[in-house]
Design a protein around this motif. Sequence first.
Motif, PDB file in Angstrom:
ATOM      1  N   LEU A 230       0.832  -1.201   0.000  1.00  0.00           N
ATOM      2  CA  LEU A 230       0.000   0.000   0.000  1.00  0.00           C
ATOM      3  C   LEU A 230       0.868   1.253   0.000  1.00  0.00           C
ATOM      4  CD1 LEU A 230      -2.839   1.405   0.455  1.00  0.00           C
ATOM      5  CD2 LEU A 230      -2.300   1.300   2.895  1.00  0.00           C
ATOM      6  N   GLU A 231       1.873   1.277   0.861  1.00  0.00           N
ATOM      7  CA  GLU A 231       2.747   2.437   0.971  1.00  0.00           C
ATOM      8  C   GLU A 231       3.603   2.627  -0.284  1.00  0.00           C
ATOM      9  OE1 GLU A 231       3.121   4.663   3.410  1.00  0.00           O
ATOM     10  OE2 GLU A 231       2.087   3.805   5.144  1.00  0.00           O
ATOM     11  N   GLN A 232       4.212   1.537  -0.750  1.00  0.00           N
ATOM     12  CA  GLN A 232       5.177   1.617  -1.842  1.00  0.00           C
ATOM     13  C   GLN A 232       4.530   1.834  -3.214  1.00  0.00           C
ATOM     14  OE1 GLN A 232       7.272  -2.096  -1.461  1.00  0.00           O
ATOM     15  NE2 GLN A 232       8.317  -1.498   0.419  1.00  0.00           N
ATOM     16  N   LYS A 233       3.391   1.201  -3.441  1.00  0.00           N
ATOM     17  CA  LYS A 233       2.783   1.213  -4.770  1.00  0.00           C
ATOM     18  C   LYS A 233       1.628   2.201  -4.914  1.00  0.00           C
ATOM     19  CE  LYS A 233       5.386  -2.272  -6.110  1.00  0.00           C
ATOM     20  NZ  LYS A 233       6.475  -2.083  -7.104  1.00  0.00           N
ATOM     21  N   GLU A 234       0.943   2.505  -3.814  1.00  0.00           N
ATOM     22  CA  GLU A 234      -0.272   3.317  -3.909  1.00  0.00           C
ATOM     23  C   GLU A 234      -0.115   4.686  -3.231  1.00  0.00           C
ATOM     24  OE1 GLU A 234      -1.999   1.917  -6.018  1.00  0.00           O
ATOM     25  OE2 GLU A 234      -1.323  -0.147  -5.817  1.00  0.00           O
ATOM     26  N   LEU A 235       0.140   4.700  -1.932  1.00  0.00           N
ATOM     27  CA  LEU A 235       0.233   5.975  -1.221  1.00  0.00           C
ATOM     28  C   LEU A 235       1.409   6.812  -1.708  1.00  0.00           C
ATOM     29  CD1 LEU A 235      -0.635   4.957   2.468  1.00  0.00           C
ATOM     30  CD2 LEU A 235      -2.145   5.796   0.658  1.00  0.00           C
ATOM     31  N   ALA A 236       2.429   6.153  -2.249  1.00  0.00           N
ATOM     32  CA  ALA A 236       3.581   6.884  -2.793  1.00  0.00           C
ATOM     33  C   ALA A 236       3.176   7.769  -3.960  1.00  0.00           C
ATOM     34  CB  ALA A 236       4.667   5.901  -3.228  1.00  0.00           C
ATOM     35  N   ASN A 237       2.065   7.439  -4.609  1.00  0.00           N
ATOM     36  CA  ASN A 237       1.599   8.193  -5.779  1.00  0.00           C
ATOM     37  C   ASN A 237       0.535   9.232  -5.440  1.00  0.00           C
ATOM     38  OD1 ASN A 237       3.215   6.662  -7.650  1.00  0.00           O
ATOM     39  ND2 ASN A 237       1.773   4.963  -7.371  1.00  0.00           N
ATOM     40  N   ILE A 238       0.299   9.437  -4.146  1.00  0.00           N
ATOM     41  CA  ILE A 238      -0.722  10.388  -3.704  1.00  0.00           C
ATOM     42  C   ILE A 238      -0.048  11.536  -2.964  1.00  0.00           C
ATOM     43  CG2 ILE A 238      -2.735  10.704  -2.202  1.00  0.00           C
ATOM     44  CD1 ILE A 238      -3.457   7.804  -2.691  1.00  0.00           C
ATOM     45  N   THR A 239      -0.457  12.760  -3.259  1.00  0.00           N
ATOM     46  CA  THR A 239       0.119  13.918  -2.586  1.00  0.00           C
ATOM     47  C   THR A 239      -0.976  14.775  -1.956  1.00  0.00           C
ATOM     48  OG1 THR A 239       1.692  15.753  -2.815  1.00  0.00           O
ATOM     49  CG2 THR A 239       0.091  15.438  -4.601  1.00  0.00           C
ATOM     50  N   ASP A 240      -0.546  15.866  -1.324  1.00  0.00           N
ATOM     51  CA  ASP A 240      -1.470  16.775  -0.640  1.00  0.00           C
ATOM     52  C   ASP A 240      -2.346  16.035   0.369  1.00  0.00           C
ATOM     53  OD1 ASP A 240      -0.398  18.823  -2.126  1.00  0.00           O
ATOM     54  OD2 ASP A 240      -1.986  18.817  -3.624  1.00  0.00           O
ATOM     55  N   VAL A 241      -1.697  15.260   1.204  1.00  0.00           N
ATOM     56  CA  VAL A 241      -2.412  14.476   2.214  1.00  0.00           C
ATOM     57  C   VAL A 241      -1.550  14.333   3.457  1.00  0.00           C
ATOM     58  CG1 VAL A 241      -1.538  12.286   1.271  1.00  0.00           C
ATOM     59  CG2 VAL A 241      -3.613  12.285   2.671  1.00  0.00           C
ATOM     60  N   THR A 242      -2.195  14.347   4.612  1.00  0.00           N
ATOM     61  CA  THR A 242      -1.531  14.015   5.870  1.00  0.00           C
ATOM     62  C   THR A 242      -1.976  12.614   6.268  1.00  0.00           C
ATOM     63  OG1 THR A 242      -1.494  16.330   6.597  1.00  0.00           O
ATOM     64  CG2 THR A 242      -1.193  14.644   8.287  1.00  0.00           C
TER      65      THR A 242
END
Length: 243
Positions: A129-141
């Motif tokens: 989840l962290e490496q493949k998905e959340l890494a591609n999302i910005t403007d988030v805490t």
Amino acid sequence: MVKKWIATIAAVFAVNAYADEASVKKAIEAVYPKVKIDSVVKTPYAGLYEVFLDGQIVYTDEKFSFLIAEGRLVDSKTKRDVTGERLDELTKVDFAALPLDQAVKVVKGNGSRKLVVFSDPDCPYCKRLEQKELANITDVTIYTFLFPLEKLHPDAANKSRAIWCAPDRAKAWNDWIFNGQLPKAQGTCDTPIEKIAELGSKLNITSTPTLVFADGKRMLGAYPAKDIEKAMTSAASGSNGKK
């Protein structure tokens, strides 16, 4: 006079409905005394009763003569996934009440959106989840609650403590997720791991990763970034996460 009759009839129907729901609950508890039943509600579909227990929805009739488990109730006219909608409602989390100070906080971009993740350091799906998905999302805490599942990963609690006690928790978390490196100087400190375990139990969180959005809806598993983005947009459009 007519209004009084209508009110009386409505009251009778309401009492009967509650009586039926109570009898269904009693019938289930007689067969499954150890199961905690959160609610019983009569649906508008063919005499079915919705029973919410152990974080899932099952269906039965007023006599508890059958039990439908792991099935989806879909409205044939509207194509609505009734079960999915009800699960979203019944498992909604009070986001404002979450103890975010007990989470590892990672800010990406302007950090304007909020996302909570219950994560186990040794969970392969959490890393994905962290490496493949959340890494591609910005403007988030992202607030990560360290939630070690020790029966599956015996060393996860030790890793959680090492990450929490690091001088820079966000860096320690990212170093572990992306590089497989724990803090070199693993100090000791008071950790919220036991409190988070209690919180997870209260919220009926049994697997990782579990994502919680600002509107209280949850998502289980390493979903694609596009689905997470969609859920965050939906949460933000709901009166800033409040509905």
